[in-house]
Design a protein around this motif. Structure first.
Motif, PDB file in Angstrom:
ATOM      1  N   VAL A   9      -1.173   1.867   5.099  1.00 23.67           N
ATOM      2  CA  VAL A   9      -0.276   1.490   5.574  1.00 23.67           C
ATOM      3  C   VAL A   9      -0.678   0.993   7.148  1.00 23.67           C
ATOM      4  O   VAL A   9      -0.197   0.153   7.571  1.00 23.67           O
ATOM      5  N   LEU A  10      -0.984   2.732   7.851  1.00 21.35           N
ATOM      6  CA  LEU A  10      -0.777   2.507   9.386  1.00 21.35           C
ATOM      7  C   LEU A  10      -1.972   1.056   9.711  1.00 21.35           C
ATOM      8  O   LEU A  10      -1.682   0.517  10.703  1.00 21.35           O
ATOM      9  N   GLU A  11      -3.291   0.987   8.734  1.00 25.96           N
ATOM     10  CA  GLU A  11      -4.046  -0.308   9.489  1.00 25.96           C
ATOM     11  C   GLU A  11      -3.825  -1.240   8.788  1.00 25.96           C
ATOM     12  O   GLU A  11      -4.187  -1.697   9.632  1.00 25.96           O
ATOM     13  N   PRO A  58       1.036  -0.933  -0.661  1.00 24.38           N
ATOM     14  CA  PRO A  58      -0.085  -0.284   0.319  1.00 24.38           C
ATOM     15  C   PRO A  58       0.532   1.476  -0.103  1.00 24.38           C
ATOM     16  O   PRO A  58       2.010   1.394   0.517  1.00 24.38           O
ATOM     17  N   THR A  59       0.633   2.200  -0.635  1.00 27.50           N
ATOM     18  CA  THR A  59       1.023   3.534  -0.571  1.00 27.50           C
ATOM     19  C   THR A  59       0.265   5.167  -0.076  1.00 27.50           C
ATOM     20  O   THR A  59       0.845   5.058   0.561  1.00 27.50           O
ATOM     21  N   ASP A  60      -1.001   3.985   0.437  1.00 25.96           N
ATOM     22  CA  ASP A  60      -1.620   5.194   0.804  1.00 25.96           C
ATOM     23  C   ASP A  60      -0.727   5.069   3.198  1.00 25.96           C
ATOM     24  O   ASP A  60      -1.009   4.425   3.158  1.00 25.96           O
ATOM     25  N   SER A  87      -2.223  -6.016  11.576  1.00 29.02           N
ATOM     26  CA  SER A  87      -1.092  -7.683  12.113  1.00 29.02           C
ATOM     27  C   SER A  87      -0.367  -7.591  13.118  1.00 29.02           C
ATOM     28  O   SER A  87      -0.092  -8.639  13.216  1.00 29.02           O
ATOM     29  N   ILE A  88      -0.235  -6.501  13.939  1.00 29.95           N
ATOM     30  CA  ILE A  88       0.018  -6.405  15.128  1.00 29.95           C
ATOM     31  C   ILE A  88      -1.322  -7.570  15.963  1.00 29.95           C
ATOM     32  O   ILE A  88      -1.214  -8.626  16.555  1.00 29.95           O
ATOM     33  N   VAL A  89      -2.078  -6.900  15.524  1.00 28.06           N
ATOM     34  CA  VAL A  89      -3.736  -7.663  16.704  1.00 28.06           C
ATOM     35  C   VAL A  89      -3.123  -9.054  15.948  1.00 28.06           C
ATOM     36  O   VAL A  89      -3.667  -9.897  16.678  1.00 28.06           O
TER      37      VAL A  89
END
Length: 143
Positions: free
Chosen positions: A113-115, A107-109, A120-122
């Motif tokens: 990326v944050l989402e 993702p470039t947005d 992924s952490i969750v």
């Protein structure tokens, strides 16, 4: 083909999952269901939490294979080929590497990326809480 039971077999722990036979139950419990049940995934699905279905499917895909499987086949996942599965003439194998190539993207947005990072952490914490990594040993995932 397995012999179906006259009555569906219910998960003794969550009471939310049913199997057609002892063989199907044993396969599910020894692979993915023990992790799903441990963290209450089936209850979350039943309650209809938004977005949980997609996370559940990803969780199921991972937990159907052991950590050992991913370690032994890590080269398949390090060699990303984004063109696999992009053409109508592609013949797709039913494998985790095919899924990896279809689903992986960059993702470039920054919001996306944050989402993806938070999910992924969750996801890793859910796998940890369910005991997925408990018997995998101290081997590094990457060379």
């Amino acid at each position: 083909l397995t012999q179906a039971s006259s009555q569906p077999l219910t998960c003794e722990c969550c009471q939310l999952v049913f199997w057609c036979s002892n063989i199907c139950q044993a396969r599910a419990v020894s692979a993915h269901h023990k992790y799903e049940c441990q963290i209450g995934f089936t209850l979350l699905l039943k309650q209809g939490h938004p977005g949980i279905g997609k996370l559940f499917m990803i969780f199921r895909i991972f937990t159907q294979k052991s950590v050992k499987y991913f370690r032994e086949n890590k080269s398949l996942f390090l060699e990303h080929n984004p063109s696999v599965g992009s053409g109508a003439d592609d013949s797709l194998a039913s494998s985790h590497s095919t899924l990896f190539n279809l689903a992986r993207h960059e993702p470039t947005d920054q919001a996306k990326v944050l989402e993806v990072s938070i999910v992924s952490i969750v996801f890793v914490r859910m796998l940890t809480a369910a005991g997925y990594f408990a018997h995998s040993g101290p081997q590094p995932l990457l060379p």
